[in-house]
Motif scaffolding. Structure first.
Motif, PDB file in Angstrom:
ATOM      1  N   ALA A 265       0.820  -1.210   0.000  1.00  0.00           N
ATOM      2  CA  ALA A 265       0.000   0.000   0.000  1.00  0.00           C
ATOM      3  C   ALA A 265       0.856   1.263   0.000  1.00  0.00           C
ATOM      4  O   ALA A 265       0.447   2.300  -0.529  1.00  0.00           O
ATOM      5  N   LEU A 266       2.058   1.183   0.573  1.00  0.00           N
ATOM      6  CA  LEU A 266       2.951   2.338   0.616  1.00  0.00           C
ATOM      7  C   LEU A 266       3.756   2.505  -0.671  1.00  0.00           C
ATOM      8  O   LEU A 266       4.066   3.626  -1.073  1.00  0.00           O
ATOM      9  N   VAL A 267       4.096   1.389  -1.310  1.00  0.00           N
ATOM     10  CA  VAL A 267       5.000   1.430  -2.467  1.00  0.00           C
ATOM     11  C   VAL A 267       4.238   1.498  -3.786  1.00  0.00           C
ATOM     12  O   VAL A 267       4.608   2.272  -4.683  1.00  0.00           O
ATOM     13  N   PHE A 268       3.186   0.699  -3.926  1.00  0.00           N
ATOM     14  CA  PHE A 268       2.457   0.611  -5.198  1.00  0.00           C
ATOM     15  C   PHE A 268       1.191   1.465  -5.136  1.00  0.00           C
ATOM     16  O   PHE A 268       0.280   1.163  -4.347  1.00  0.00           O
ATOM     17  N   PRO A 269       1.097   2.516  -5.929  1.00  0.00           N
ATOM     18  CA  PRO A 269      -0.065   3.421  -5.853  1.00  0.00           C
ATOM     19  C   PRO A 269      -1.386   2.722  -6.139  1.00  0.00           C
ATOM     20  O   PRO A 269      -2.431   3.134  -5.629  1.00  0.00           O
ATOM     21  N   GLN A 270      -1.357   1.698  -6.980  1.00  0.00           N
ATOM     22  CA  GLN A 270      -2.605   1.052  -7.366  1.00  0.00           C
ATOM     23  C   GLN A 270      -3.110   0.047  -6.332  1.00  0.00           C
ATOM     24  O   GLN A 270      -4.223  -0.484  -6.466  1.00  0.00           O
ATOM     25  N   VAL A 271      -2.312  -0.215  -5.307  1.00  0.00           N
ATOM     26  CA  VAL A 271      -2.709  -1.181  -4.275  1.00  0.00           C
ATOM     27  C   VAL A 271      -3.308  -0.435  -3.092  1.00  0.00           C
ATOM     28  O   VAL A 271      -2.720   0.513  -2.572  1.00  0.00           O
ATOM     29  N   HIS A 272      -4.489  -0.864  -2.672  1.00  0.00           N
ATOM     30  CA  HIS A 272      -5.165  -0.257  -1.531  1.00  0.00           C
ATOM     31  C   HIS A 272      -4.973  -1.127  -0.292  1.00  0.00           C
ATOM     32  O   HIS A 272      -4.951  -2.356  -0.376  1.00  0.00           O
ATOM     33  N   PHE A 273      -4.835  -0.459   0.829  1.00  0.00           N
ATOM     34  CA  PHE A 273      -4.576  -1.177   2.077  1.00  0.00           C
ATOM     35  C   PHE A 273      -5.816  -1.950   2.526  1.00  0.00           C
ATOM     36  O   PHE A 273      -6.926  -1.420   2.551  1.00  0.00           O
ATOM     37  N   GLN A 274      -5.607  -3.206   2.867  1.00  0.00           N
ATOM     38  CA  GLN A 274      -6.655  -4.029   3.461  1.00  0.00           C
ATOM     39  C   GLN A 274      -6.000  -4.947   4.481  1.00  0.00           C
ATOM     40  O   GLN A 274      -5.127  -5.740   4.135  1.00  0.00           O
ATOM     41  N   ALA A 275      -6.415  -4.800   5.727  1.00  0.00           N
ATOM     42  CA  ALA A 275      -5.820  -5.604   6.791  1.00  0.00           C
ATOM     43  C   ALA A 275      -6.131  -7.077   6.564  1.00  0.00           C
ATOM     44  O   ALA A 275      -7.284  -7.439   6.288  1.00  0.00           O
ATOM     45  N   PRO A 276      -5.136  -7.933   6.661  1.00  0.00           N
ATOM     46  CA  PRO A 276      -5.380  -9.365   6.450  1.00  0.00           C
ATOM     47  C   PRO A 276      -6.047 -10.001   7.660  1.00  0.00           C
ATOM     48  O   PRO A 276      -6.115  -9.402   8.747  1.00  0.00           O
ATOM     49  N   GLU A 277      -6.537 -11.188   7.443  1.00  0.00           N
ATOM     50  CA  GLU A 277      -7.126 -11.925   8.559  1.00  0.00           C
ATOM     51  C   GLU A 277      -6.042 -12.272   9.571  1.00  0.00           C
ATOM     52  O   GLU A 277      -4.932 -12.656   9.206  1.00  0.00           O
ATOM     53  N   ARG A 278      -6.375 -12.087  10.833  1.00  0.00           N
ATOM     54  CA  ARG A 278      -5.408 -12.387  11.886  1.00  0.00           C
ATOM     55  C   ARG A 278      -5.035 -13.865  11.871  1.00  0.00           C
ATOM     56  O   ARG A 278      -5.842 -14.731  11.528  1.00  0.00           O
ATOM     57  N   LYS A 279      -3.797 -14.121  12.282  1.00  0.00           N
ATOM     58  CA  LYS A 279      -3.279 -15.481  12.256  1.00  0.00           C
ATOM     59  C   LYS A 279      -4.088 -16.409  13.151  1.00  0.00           C
ATOM     60  O   LYS A 279      -4.373 -17.554  12.785  1.00  0.00           O
ATOM     61  N   ASP A 280      -4.489 -15.918  14.325  1.00  0.00           N
ATOM     62  CA  ASP A 280      -5.245 -16.780  15.237  1.00  0.00           C
ATOM     63  C   ASP A 280      -6.634 -17.074  14.684  1.00  0.00           C
ATOM     64  O   ASP A 280      -7.198 -18.144  14.940  1.00  0.00           O
ATOM     65  N   ARG A 281      -7.198 -16.132  13.888  1.00  0.00           N
ATOM     66  CA  ARG A 281      -8.510 -16.392  13.295  1.00  0.00           C
ATOM     67  C   ARG A 281      -8.405 -17.420  12.171  1.00  0.00           C
ATOM     68  O   ARG A 281      -9.312 -18.246  11.976  1.00  0.00           O
ATOM     69  N   ARG A 282      -7.318 -17.357  11.423  1.00  0.00           N
ATOM     70  CA  ARG A 282      -7.110 -18.401  10.408  1.00  0.00           C
ATOM     71  C   ARG A 282      -6.958 -19.764  11.077  1.00  0.00           C
ATOM     72  O   ARG A 282      -7.444 -20.777  10.567  1.00  0.00           O
TER      73      ARG A 282
END
Length: 599
Positions: A265-282
């Motif tokens: 999200a910081l480097v590629f302008p076309q990528v939007h930030f989306q928080a991933p699923e937490r490890k414990d939830r997976r």
């Protein structure tokens, strides 16, 4: 995904990130890479040159492996200049490390500023600086390791070929250990260690590689075939320095992969930030798939003597933070009707809650607090699970909640906590009188804007010992921090069950009161308490209940930084008849003492 795919995917992603950074800020990016890499080179010299000086100074004349480029008459001059070079190498290493860190911070801030007009991640500047430094560091360390091994191959081929081969074997071993397979025993323990501590795991492998390389270097000298000690020393230093960067490469690579959604999200302008699923939830999804959880519950019920004909274990939205629940509905054999259970799942980070609940019911019977019976428990992956009786499998309606809350509060108030529980709680957490101390109350000073608030807060702080004394005299009860209708179930005969007691405290009776409880109702409750508790004093009144509630809410308001609400509660506490009577009694006692001294 295998380790081969992970490594290949990371290298491809690293190249793409470096390509974008090189296009946007070529000087900063490659300047940091060069400084970090040059710092590793000067670090090698800073280690090697002192050894070279010692070998030269400790020998009579000039050793034969130095004779090709050192004139015996210039030995002293060489010692002096090599010593100076060692000092310079050490200083240059420090300067390069500091300069690289500063340049990475500046470039990272520029990356964060250019990422978006609106911050895309929390604490964006600091995180961008850290990610930029790690990306450049990994690139520099990889280049240094490759160049170091190429130089080593030319300098001492048998040693570096042997170590390169060992690293290949270690990579294959790691692929085999970390592959997604169901295994137990030592392989599972190694996989868990490598997954939780990738840097330490790699450090063990690199240390093993160095020891093997050292033995290969030592071998010809032990057999008497070693001819050039200088090459041997240089091989040891170069091997150690090149392998030393391997844990940093792996550790930073793992950290970057786990934060890839932020970096992209910081480097590629076309990528939007989306928080991933937490490890414990997976992990929950993997461990509690419908077929697996139903098999676990069926096995537990069968072991408990429950003959189940049909079973469905469904997800249940839980009102308790950190707790995962499923509802198990069963159709019993021989048309014996249906029965409901609740499967409670505790993740590793909230395992202490289960221990707290078990500790509580080690001192009190579950029925005394309307808690359901535990059918059984089991462990699943890293989770602890317990199966509870669940009444009719449904909660209660909003219309039924006021009556249910009153009934449960009265029942819990009437349960006298045993001495062992009181002592354990006092030593570990502390009662309200101890928690509501001067340091906590002083936090509200920033919000005391009016003269009335300043005076009230000053009075409260000065008379806090008397208020704490009142709280210490109040009877306490076991309070469920999640006493709400989402945590209740009704049994077939109408009695209520409080399903989870994983969050409980000991508080003064009245700490939690139903909203808008009328004075007449409070007086009824006091009369009820006198009938069911032996520790209720004769002067205990509805005002004691209100005081307990005000003080408990005051602590919560201060903790949540709701200081205006806290100041309003301070005014109400100072107007409470119990507090006023205590202040008058203290004032009367001081006056009486003064009159006695005067007489």
């Amino acid at each position: 995904m295998s380790l081969f795919s992970e490594a290949k995917g990371f290298l491809a992603w690293l190249v793409s990130v470096l390509w974008v950074l090189s296009y946007a800020r070529p000087t900063s990016t490659w300047g940091v890479v060069v400084m970090v890499g040059a710092g590793r080179v000067t670090n090698v010299l800073a280690f090697f040159l002192p050894l070279k000086v010692i070998l030269l100074a400790g020998s009579e004349g000039v050793p034969r492996y130095f004779q090709g480029f050192i004139d015996p008459e210039q030995k002293t001059a060489w010692i002096i200049w090599l010593t100076v070079a060692a000092f310079v190498s050490f200083i240059v290493t420090l300067v390069l490390e500091r300069s690289a860190s500063r340049a990475a911070s500046i470039a990272g801030a520029e990356v964060a500023a250019g990422a978006s007009e609106i911050s895309v991640v929390k604490n964006q500047d600091a995180q961008a600086q850290a990610y930029f430094g790690r990306i450049c560091g990994v690139a520099a360390y990889l280049l240094f390791m490759v160049v170091g091994f190429l130089v080593g191959m030319m300098l001492n081929p048998p040693v570096f070929l042997a170590v390169a081969g060992l690293l290949g074997l270690q990579f294959l071993f790691s692929w085999w250990v970390l592959r997604p397979a169901s295994t137990t025993g030592w392989v599972d323990r190694i996989r868990e260690f490598a997954d939780e501590n990738p840097r330490d795991y790699t450090k063990i492998l690199s240390s093993t590689g160095f020891l093997v390389g050292f033995l290969v270097i030592l071998h010809p000298f032990v057999l008497g075939d070693g001819e050039n000690i200088l090459i041997g020393v240089l091989s040891v230093v170069l091997l150690r320095q090149t392998l030393n960067v391997l844990p940093s490469i792996v550790g930073d690579a793992v950290s970057l992969v786990r934060s890839r959604h932020k970096v992209d999200a910081l480097v590629f302008p076309q990528v939007h930030f989306q928080a991933p699923e937490r490890k414990d939830r997976r992990a929950v999804r993997d461990a509690f798939r419908k077929r697996d959880r139903e098999a676990d519950v069926r096995e537990l019920l069968s072991g408990s003597g429950v003959d189940v004909q049909r079973l469905a274990v469904t997800w249940a939205d839980c009102a308790i933070r950190g707790l995962i629940t499923f509802t198990a509905s069963t159709e019993l054999a021989e048309s014996a009707g249906s029965r409901y259970f609740q499967l409670q799942v505790f993740a590793p980070q909230v395992m202490s809650r289960l221990e707290d609940e078990q500790f509580l019911f080690g001192h009190l019977p579950r029925k005394a607090l309307n808690a359901p019976e535990v059918v059984g428990s089991f462990a699943k992956s890293s989770f602890a699970c317990q199966l509870m009786e669940f009444g009719d499998g449904r909660g209660i309606t909003a219309a039924d909640w006021p009556a249910a809350q009153e009934m449960l509060l009265l029942n819990h108030w009437s349960c006298l906590p045993p001495d062992g529980l009181l002592q354990a709680f006092a030593s570990s957490r502390g009662f309200l009188a101890k928690r509501l101390n001067g340091d906590v109350v002083a936090r509200m000073e920033v919000a005391a804007d009016s003269a009335a608030d300043v005076d009230a807060l000053a009075t409260f702080e000065s008379r806090l010992p008397e208020i704490q004394g009142l709280l210490n005299q109040m009877p306490v009860y076991v309070q469920n921090s999640y006493l709400n209708r989402g945590n209740l179930a009704r049994q077939s005969h109408g009695e209520l069950l409080v399903m989870s007691w994983s969050a409980w405290t000991l508080e003064p009776i009245g700490a939690v009161l139903p909203r808008r409880a009328p004075p007449a109702k409070l007086r009824q409750w006091v009369a009820y308490l006198r009938e069911h508790r032996d520790d209720i004093s004769t002067d205990y009144s509805a005002d004691h209940l209100r005081l307990a509630s005000f003080c408990y809410e005051l602590e919560r308001a201060i903790t949540r930084e709701k200081f205006n609400q806290g100041l309003r509660l301070v005014h109400r506490i100072l107007k409470n008849p119990v507090v006023i009577a205590e202040f008058d009694r203290e004032a009367g006692g001081e006056l009486g003492s003064g009159e006695e001294k005067a007489s």
